[in-house]
Write an enzyme that holds these catalytic residues in place. Structure first.
Site, PDB file in Angstrom:
ATOM      1  CB  ALA A   1      12.876   7.311  -8.319  1.00 27.70           C
TER       2      ALA A   1
ATOM      3  NE  ARG B   1     -24.716 -17.135   3.313  1.00 29.86           N
ATOM      4  CZ  ARG B   1     -24.906 -18.440   3.185  1.00 29.86           C
ATOM      5  NH1 ARG B   1     -25.244 -18.933   2.012  1.00 29.86           N
ATOM      6  NH2 ARG B   1     -24.753 -19.247   4.203  1.00 29.86           N
TER       7      ARG B   1
ATOM      8  CD  GLN C   1      -6.953  -1.206   1.085  1.00 31.61           C
ATOM      9  OE1 GLN C   1      -7.754  -1.782   0.378  1.00 31.61           O
ATOM     10  NE2 GLN C   1      -7.196  -0.014   1.599  1.00 31.61           N
TER      11      GLN C   1
ATOM     12  N   GLY D   1      -5.840   5.798   1.890  1.00 33.87           N
ATOM     13  CA  GLY D   1      -5.561   7.232   1.922  1.00 33.87           C
ATOM     14  C   GLY D   1      -4.760   7.537   0.675  1.00 33.87           C
ATOM     15  CG  HIS D   2      -5.780   6.376  -2.754  1.00 37.44           C
ATOM     16  ND1 HIS D   2      -6.490   5.687  -3.698  1.00 37.44           N
ATOM     17  CD2 HIS D   2      -5.285   5.434  -1.910  1.00 37.44           C
ATOM     18  CE1 HIS D   2      -6.428   4.395  -3.430  1.00 37.44           C
ATOM     19  NE2 HIS D   2      -5.719   4.213  -2.341  1.00 37.44           N
TER      20      HIS D   2
ATOM     21  CE  LYS E   1      -3.182   2.083  -3.607  1.00 39.63           C
ATOM     22  NZ  LYS E   1      -2.058   1.982  -2.681  1.00 39.63           N
ATOM     23  N   GLY E   2      -2.878   7.321  -5.692  1.00 37.44           N
ATOM     24  CA  GLY E   2      -3.676   8.539  -5.875  1.00 37.44           C
ATOM     25  C   GLY E   2      -3.031   9.479  -6.868  1.00 37.44           C
TER      26      GLY E   2
ATOM     27  N   GLY F   1       0.815  -1.211   0.000  1.00 38.02           N
ATOM     28  CA  GLY F   1       0.000   0.000   0.000  1.00 38.02           C
ATOM     29  C   GLY F   1       0.847   1.259   0.000  1.00 38.02           C
ATOM     30  CG  ASP F   2       0.310   3.933   2.286  1.00 42.17           C
ATOM     31  OD1 ASP F   2      -0.850   4.234   1.962  1.00 42.17           O
ATOM     32  OD2 ASP F   2       0.642   3.562   3.422  1.00 42.17           O
TER      33      ASP F   2
ATOM     34  CG  ASN G   1      -9.018   0.065   4.147  1.00 37.33           C
ATOM     35  OD1 ASN G   1      -9.681   0.589   3.260  1.00 37.33           O
ATOM     36  ND2 ASN G   1      -8.703  -1.209   4.125  1.00 37.33           N
TER      37      ASN G   1
HETATM   38  P1  GDP Z   1      -1.494   5.722  -2.139  1.00 36.17           P
HETATM   39  O1  GDP Z   1      -2.241   5.223  -0.951  1.00 36.17           O
HETATM   40  O2  GDP Z   1      -0.911   4.621  -2.959  1.00 36.17           O
HETATM   41  O3  GDP Z   1      -2.288   6.683  -2.982  1.00 36.17           O
HETATM   42  O4  GDP Z   1      -0.257   6.544  -1.562  1.00 36.17           O
HETATM   43  P2  GDP Z   1      -0.297   7.599  -0.342  1.00 36.17           P
HETATM   44  O5  GDP Z   1      -0.922   8.847  -0.810  1.00 36.17           O
HETATM   45  O6  GDP Z   1      -0.840   6.962   0.879  1.00 36.17           O
HETATM   46  O7  GDP Z   1       1.249   7.763  -0.058  1.00 36.17           O
HETATM   47  C1  GDP Z   1       2.124   8.221  -1.023  1.00 36.17           C
HETATM   48  C2  GDP Z   1       2.800   9.498  -0.474  1.00 36.17           C
HETATM   49  O8  GDP Z   1       3.918   9.794  -1.269  1.00 36.17           O
HETATM   50  C3  GDP Z   1       1.910  10.716  -0.533  1.00 36.17           C
HETATM   51  O9  GDP Z   1       2.268  11.590   0.508  1.00 36.17           O
HETATM   52  C4  GDP Z   1       2.243  11.327  -1.891  1.00 36.17           C
HETATM   53  O10 GDP Z   1       1.998  12.733  -1.943  1.00 36.17           O
HETATM   54  C5  GDP Z   1       3.716  11.040  -1.954  1.00 36.17           C
HETATM   55  N1  GDP Z   1       4.265  10.804  -3.295  1.00 36.17           N
HETATM   56  C6  GDP Z   1       3.699  10.210  -4.378  1.00 36.17           C
HETATM   57  N2  GDP Z   1       4.589  10.090  -5.375  1.00 36.17           N
HETATM   58  C7  GDP Z   1       5.734  10.621  -4.927  1.00 36.17           C
HETATM   59  C8  GDP Z   1       7.043  10.770  -5.487  1.00 36.17           C
HETATM   60  O11 GDP Z   1       7.331  10.354  -6.603  1.00 36.17           O
HETATM   61  N3  GDP Z   1       7.995  11.353  -4.696  1.00 36.17           N
HETATM   62  C9  GDP Z   1       7.731  11.799  -3.437  1.00 36.17           C
HETATM   63  N4  GDP Z   1       8.731  12.348  -2.739  1.00 36.17           N
HETATM   64  N5  GDP Z   1       6.517  11.676  -2.880  1.00 36.17           N
HETATM   65  C10 GDP Z   1       5.540  11.086  -3.611  1.00 36.17           C
HETATM   66  P1  IMO Z   2      -3.823   2.652   0.550  1.00 33.68           P
HETATM   67  O1  IMO Z   2      -4.978   2.462  -0.405  1.00 33.68           O
HETATM   68  C1  IMO Z   2      -1.220   0.937   3.612  1.00 33.68           C
HETATM   69  C2  IMO Z   2      -3.007  -1.998   6.323  1.00 33.68           C
HETATM   70  C3  IMO Z   2      -3.194  -1.599   7.780  1.00 33.68           C
HETATM   71  C4  IMO Z   2      -3.091  -2.951   8.451  1.00 33.68           C
HETATM   72  C5  IMO Z   2      -3.784  -3.879   7.459  1.00 33.68           C
HETATM   73  C6  IMO Z   2      -5.250  -4.136   7.783  1.00 33.68           C
HETATM   74  O2  IMO Z   2      -3.696   4.039   1.071  1.00 33.68           O
HETATM   75  O3  IMO Z   2      -2.572   2.116  -0.036  1.00 33.68           O
HETATM   76  P2  IMO Z   2      -7.496  -2.715   7.698  1.00 33.68           P
HETATM   77  O4  IMO Z   2      -7.800  -1.315   8.103  1.00 33.68           O
HETATM   78  O5  IMO Z   2      -7.725  -3.002   6.265  1.00 33.68           O
HETATM   79  O6  IMO Z   2      -8.155  -3.707   8.615  1.00 33.68           O
HETATM   80  O7  IMO Z   2      -5.903  -2.892   7.977  1.00 33.68           O
HETATM   81  O8  IMO Z   2      -3.678  -3.251   6.196  1.00 33.68           O
HETATM   82  N1  IMO Z   2      -3.636  -1.072   5.354  1.00 33.68           N
HETATM   83  C7  IMO Z   2      -2.935  -0.227   4.580  1.00 33.68           C
HETATM   84  N2  IMO Z   2      -1.618   0.027   4.537  1.00 33.68           N
HETATM   85  N3  IMO Z   2      -2.064   1.547   2.752  1.00 33.68           N
HETATM   86  C8  IMO Z   2      -3.391   1.271   2.766  1.00 33.68           C
HETATM   87  O9  IMO Z   2      -4.241   1.763   1.831  1.00 33.68           O
HETATM   88  C9  IMO Z   2      -3.884   0.379   3.736  1.00 33.68           C
HETATM   89  N4  IMO Z   2      -5.122  -0.077   4.052  1.00 33.68           N
HETATM   90  C10 IMO Z   2      -4.946  -0.973   5.035  1.00 33.68           C
HETATM   91  O10 IMO Z   2      -2.188  -0.720   8.194  1.00 33.68           O
HETATM   92  O11 IMO Z   2      -1.744  -3.352   8.524  1.00 33.68           O
HETATM   93 MG    MG Z   3      -2.256   5.457   1.115  1.00 38.22          MG
END
Ligand code: GDP
Ligand code: IMO
Ligand code: MG
Length: 422
Positions: free
Chosen positions: A330, A144, A222, A40-41, A16-17, A12-13, A38
């Site tokens: 990167a 269900r 995720q 956060g994009h 994607k957003g 995750g993280d 759950n």
């Molecule tokens: P997601 O859940 O996959 O949408 O990712 P998140 O938003 O949770 O986490 C990605 C974090 O990295 C966010 O704070 C973005 O603003 C940041 N981010 C995304 N791409 C880049 C990048 O290429 N470089 C840096 N430094 N930050 C980035």
């Molecule tokens: P995005 O879409 C990172 C992790 C939680 C926990 C496990 C189960 O922003 O990439 P849950 O709330 O689903 O019961 O948690 O999955 N988790 C994530 N980690 N990015 C996410 O979403 C996540 N959504 C859930 O930290 O370990």
């Molecule tokens: Mg996220």
């Protein structure tokens, strides 16, 4: 007539957003297919940053329609807060550009409470859930007796809610307090708000528009290593985060999937508990966390950081049928003297090059290939030709190891800080 899928290949993280927002101009529809708040994009443009939890990341591009699919779990309270905040900050009226599946499951205060109590009971084995009620809501779906978004349109919605709640009374006896009553009141107010949105059979909306040659981007939440079947169980989320999840979560045939964009960080992070073979516990890990601002977008928790894990990446590429790799963040590795990549493990004393399904930190040691680092000049590059050779070597090594080409390089959080390759 096709759907492209964008999903995370790690825990995750991955960013994607940012990428959905970047790609959205090429599509007519953006659709979330699983997960819930759950997620956060984070999106950044015009010096503004915004984090989306329930709402697809196509809303900031003009003339795009956004769909919350049947595979999603939706919390009306969080949804209302998000809609209100976007309206206040950006003056965008989301009623016109969002449709919600009547088959998506509703997260209620009962699910959030269950999440809290269940996680507490796990003690040292807790998953580190975001406590948004995800697991209990999917449990009720499979059991269900879930409540669906379509139920809010029924005159007997309150009866349906009470009936579902009663399934959990035995377990939750003694946990309902005054705060819970307030949460319930807020829930019912938010349900009224939800009713003003288009709630429909989104599978028809999607397939009818596919027949009209409209273009769809399915947005994963995720990451593959958090998938309920293939992730590091039980330290996973409760949905299928992989390409197949897009078919189930939107009601589309696998034959309609075209490109699969697999996105990964140039390193790895994980938030919450569970195995993480390349995790760093030293200054290098701290520097990555600092440079990458690695704090959860949903919970604010610090993310665990480590080197890129190629066997894990190959596993994710295999499960998803990835056609294009996108490397993110990167820039965070710039100015390191050396950068390491895990190419295999010593697992129970033997060298292996696959991602084992049962991992505990004592029985697995990563084997690393070491690369000379690149400088932060790379961060300003917007064309592949301008990148430093050391960085290009890193990219080529990943492509050769995984067998898929990297087609996008992200060098900062802003929309503009992106290099698209042909
Ligand atoms: P997601 O859940 O996959 O949408 O990712 P998140 O938003 O949770 O986490 C990605 C974090 O990295 C966010 O704070 C973005 O603003 C940041 N981010 C995304 N791409 C880049 C990048 O290429 N470089 C840096 N430094 N930050 C980035
Ligand atoms: P995005 O879409 C990172 C992790 C939680 C926990 C496990 C189960 O922003 O990439 P849950 O709330 O689903 O019961 O948690 O999955 N988790 C994530 N980690 N990015 C996410 O979403 C996540 N959504 C859930 O930290 O370990
Ligand atoms: Mg996220």
């Amino acid at each position: 007539m096709s759907v492209d899928v964008l999903l995370g290949l790690q825990w995750g993280d991955e960013g994607k957003g940012k990428v959905v927002d970047f790609l959205a101009p090429k599509y007519d529809f953006i659709a979330r297919f699983q997960g819930g708040p759950n997620a956060g994009h984070t999106l950044k443009f015009d010096d503004k940053k915004h984090v989306l939890h329930q709402i697809p990341s196509g809303i900031f591009r003009k003339n795009k329609h956004n769909i919350i699919g049947n595979g999603v779990v939706l919390d009306p309270v969080i949804f209302k807060n998000e809609v209100d905040s976007i309206h206040e900050k950006f003056k965008i009226n989301l009623h016109e550009i969002i449709s919600i599946s009547n088959k998506a499951q509703l997260i209620s205060p009962v699910h959030r409470l269950l999440d809290k109590v269940l996680e507490k009971n796990k003690g040292d084995n807790k998953i580190g859930s975001t406590l948004k009620g995800i697991g209990p809501t999917y449990q009720d779906k499979i059991g269900r007796h879930g409540l669906r978004v379509g139920d809010v349109l029924s005159k007997s919605f309150k009866d349906k809610y009470d009936k579902q709640k009663s399934y959990h009374d035995y377990f939750l006896d003694g946990h309902y307090d005054d705060n819970f009553k307030l949460e319930e009141e807020n829930f019912f107010l938010s349900v009224q708000f939800l009713k003003k949105f288009e709630i429909t059979d989104t599978e028809y909306l999607i397939n009818n528009n596919l027949n009209k040659e409209k273009k769809f981007l399915a947005e994963g939440a995720q990451g593959t290593l958090l998938d309920i079947d293939f992730g590091s169980y039980p330290f996973v989320t409760s949905s299928n985060t992989t390409t197949a999840g897009a078919c189930i979560g939107l009601g589309i045939s696998p034959r309609k999937i075209s490109n699969v964009y697999g996105i990964f960080k140039a390193y790895c992070t994980r938030v919450g508990a569970g195995p993480f073979p390349t995790e760093l516990f030293d200054d290098v890990g701290d520097t990555i966390a600092h440079n990458g601002n690695e704090f959860g977008s949903t919970t604010g928790r610090p993310r665990r950081c480590g080197w890129l894990d190629i066997p894990a990446l190959k596993y994710s590429v295999m499960l998803n049928g990835v056609t294009h790799l996108y490397i993110m963040k990167a820039d965070v590795l710039s100015d390191f003297d050396e950068v390491k990549v895990c190419t295999g493990y010593i697992y129970d004393g033997k060298e292996i090059d696959y991602f084992p399904s049962i991992i505990d930190t004592d029985n697995i040691k990563p084997v690393y290939t070491v690369f000379p680092g690149w400088t932060s000049k790379v961060n300003e590059s917007r064309r592949y030709e301008d990148l430093e050779d050391n960085f290009k070597n890193y990219i080529t090594f990943i492509e050769d190891s995984v067998g898929v080409k990297i087609k996008l390089i992200s060098l900062g959080p802003d929309r503009e800080e992106t290099v698209l390759l042909d």
